[in-house]
Design a protein around this motif. Structure first.
Motif, mmCIF file in Angstrom:
data_model
loop_
_atom_site.group_PDB
_atom_site.id
_atom_site.type_symbol
_atom_site.label_atom_id
_atom_site.label_comp_id
_atom_site.label_asym_id
_atom_site.label_seq_id
_atom_site.Cartn_x
_atom_site.Cartn_y
_atom_site.Cartn_z
ATOM 1 N N UNK A 12 0.833 -1.188 0.000
ATOM 2 C CA UNK A 12 0.000 0.000 0.000
ATOM 3 C C UNK A 12 0.871 1.242 0.000
ATOM 4 N N UNK A 13 0.387 2.312 -0.646
ATOM 5 C CA UNK A 13 1.108 3.583 -0.726
ATOM 6 C C UNK A 13 0.266 4.669 -0.084
ATOM 7 N N UNK A 14 0.922 5.576 0.630
ATOM 8 C CA UNK A 14 0.242 6.644 1.339
ATOM 9 C C UNK A 14 0.012 7.842 0.424
ATOM 10 N N UNK A 15 -1.227 8.327 0.395
ATOM 11 C CA UNK A 15 -1.554 9.586 -0.276
ATOM 12 C C UNK A 15 -2.318 10.461 0.710
ATOM 13 N N UNK A 16 -2.177 11.764 0.533
ATOM 14 C CA UNK A 16 -2.791 12.734 1.429
ATOM 15 C C UNK A 16 -3.725 13.652 0.653
ATOM 16 N N UNK A 17 -4.837 13.992 1.259
ATOM 17 C CA UNK A 17 -5.752 14.971 0.688
ATOM 18 C C UNK A 17 -5.343 16.334 1.247
ATOM 19 N N UNK A 18 -4.770 17.172 0.393
ATOM 20 C CA UNK A 18 -4.188 18.452 0.800
ATOM 21 C C UNK A 18 -5.119 19.598 0.408
ATOM 22 N N UNK A 19 -5.086 20.659 1.206
ATOM 23 C CA UNK A 19 -5.845 21.867 0.892
ATOM 24 C C UNK A 19 -4.879 22.995 0.593
ATOM 25 N N UNK A 20 -5.115 23.670 -0.534
ATOM 26 C CA UNK A 20 -4.337 24.832 -0.932
ATOM 27 C C UNK A 20 -5.345 25.917 -1.299
ATOM 28 N N UNK A 21 -5.469 26.921 -0.441
ATOM 29 C CA UNK A 21 -6.500 27.941 -0.644
ATOM 30 C C UNK A 21 -7.861 27.291 -0.581
ATOM 31 N N UNK A 22 -8.679 27.505 -1.613
ATOM 32 C CA UNK A 22 -10.005 26.885 -1.675
ATOM 33 C C UNK A 22 -9.998 25.544 -2.405
ATOM 34 N N UNK A 30 4.850 15.797 0.559
ATOM 35 C CA UNK A 30 5.883 16.616 -0.063
ATOM 36 C C UNK A 30 6.095 17.913 0.688
ATOM 37 N N UNK A 31 7.251 18.534 0.427
ATOM 38 C CA UNK A 31 7.596 19.814 1.053
ATOM 39 C C UNK A 31 8.620 20.517 0.178
ATOM 40 N N UNK A 32 8.724 21.825 0.355
ATOM 41 C CA UNK A 32 9.739 22.617 -0.341
ATOM 42 C C UNK A 32 11.061 22.480 0.395
ATOM 43 N N UNK A 47 7.275 13.930 5.446
ATOM 44 C CA UNK A 47 6.436 12.867 6.024
ATOM 45 C C UNK A 47 6.134 13.162 7.490
ATOM 46 N N UNK A 48 7.148 13.555 8.255
ATOM 47 C CA UNK A 48 6.936 13.829 9.682
ATOM 48 C C UNK A 48 5.998 15.020 9.884
ATOM 49 N N UNK A 49 6.203 16.091 9.114
ATOM 50 C CA UNK A 49 5.381 17.286 9.316
ATOM 51 C C UNK A 49 3.938 17.085 8.848
ATOM 52 N N UNK A 50 3.716 16.236 7.862
ATOM 53 C CA UNK A 50 2.366 16.037 7.332
ATOM 54 C C UNK A 50 1.625 14.860 7.976
ATOM 55 N N UNK A 111 -3.181 21.783 6.832
ATOM 56 C CA UNK A 111 -3.642 21.691 5.446
ATOM 57 C C UNK A 111 -3.783 20.267 4.917
ATOM 58 N N UNK A 112 -3.696 19.259 5.802
ATOM 59 C CA UNK A 112 -3.941 17.873 5.401
ATOM 60 C C UNK A 112 -5.339 17.499 5.888
#
Length: 143
Positions: A12-22, A30-32, A47-50, A111-112
């Motif tokens: 299994x692979x982890x995916x996240x539902x992210x919010x950016x603005x609306x 991911x991160x910058x 991964x740790x922050x999200x 934002x997750x």
């Protein structure tokens, strides 16, 4: 699809539902990259922050396994930066906190909105085309 125990016959692979603005979208963690940080350190921090500190994982290698180029939507562009290169690392879930057969207690970051553990086949239903192509490039079909 929130359980790591739901498909014991497949990875299994982890995916996240992210919010950016609306807007919201599904993506891999991911991160910058910050100045002075290696790409691997960025992947680990993402991964740790999200997902929170209780997700025990191991990033494989010091080099990304895939990448893609991405153009930001016009409403999010600033300072003549129109896009980015997104580098993708592979990591293994170690889950050594507590009982191996317990569900994970993810502490979703800012934002997750949600998370899912998906099979190779299911990823295509959630990821955008650029991300899907890059992820499929580094993985093999589970069959």
């Amino acid at each position: 699809q929130k359980s790591i125990l739901r498909r014991l016959d497949k990875p299994l692979r982890l995916v996240l539902n992210m919010q950016l603005g609306n807007d919201n979208f599904w993506d891999v963690p991911g991160a910058t990259r910050r100045d002075g940080e290696t790409m691997r350190q960025t992947a680990e921090r993402a991964v740790v922050s999200l997902c929170g500190p209780r997700l025990n994982f191991q990033v494989l290698g010091n080099a990304p396994m895939s990448f893609y180029k991405y153009k930001y939507p016009k409403k999010y562009r600033e300072d003549n930066i129109i896009g980015a290169k997104v580098f993708i690392f592979k990591a293994l879930l170690l889950n050594s906190h507590g009982n191996l057969w317990e569900e994970l207690d993810l502490q979703l970051g800012q934002n997750v909105l949600n998370h899912k553990w998906l099979t190779y086949e299911e990823l295509g239903e959630y990821l955008d085309e650029d991300t899907k192509k890059a992820v499929y490039n580094m993985l093999h079909d589970d069959e």
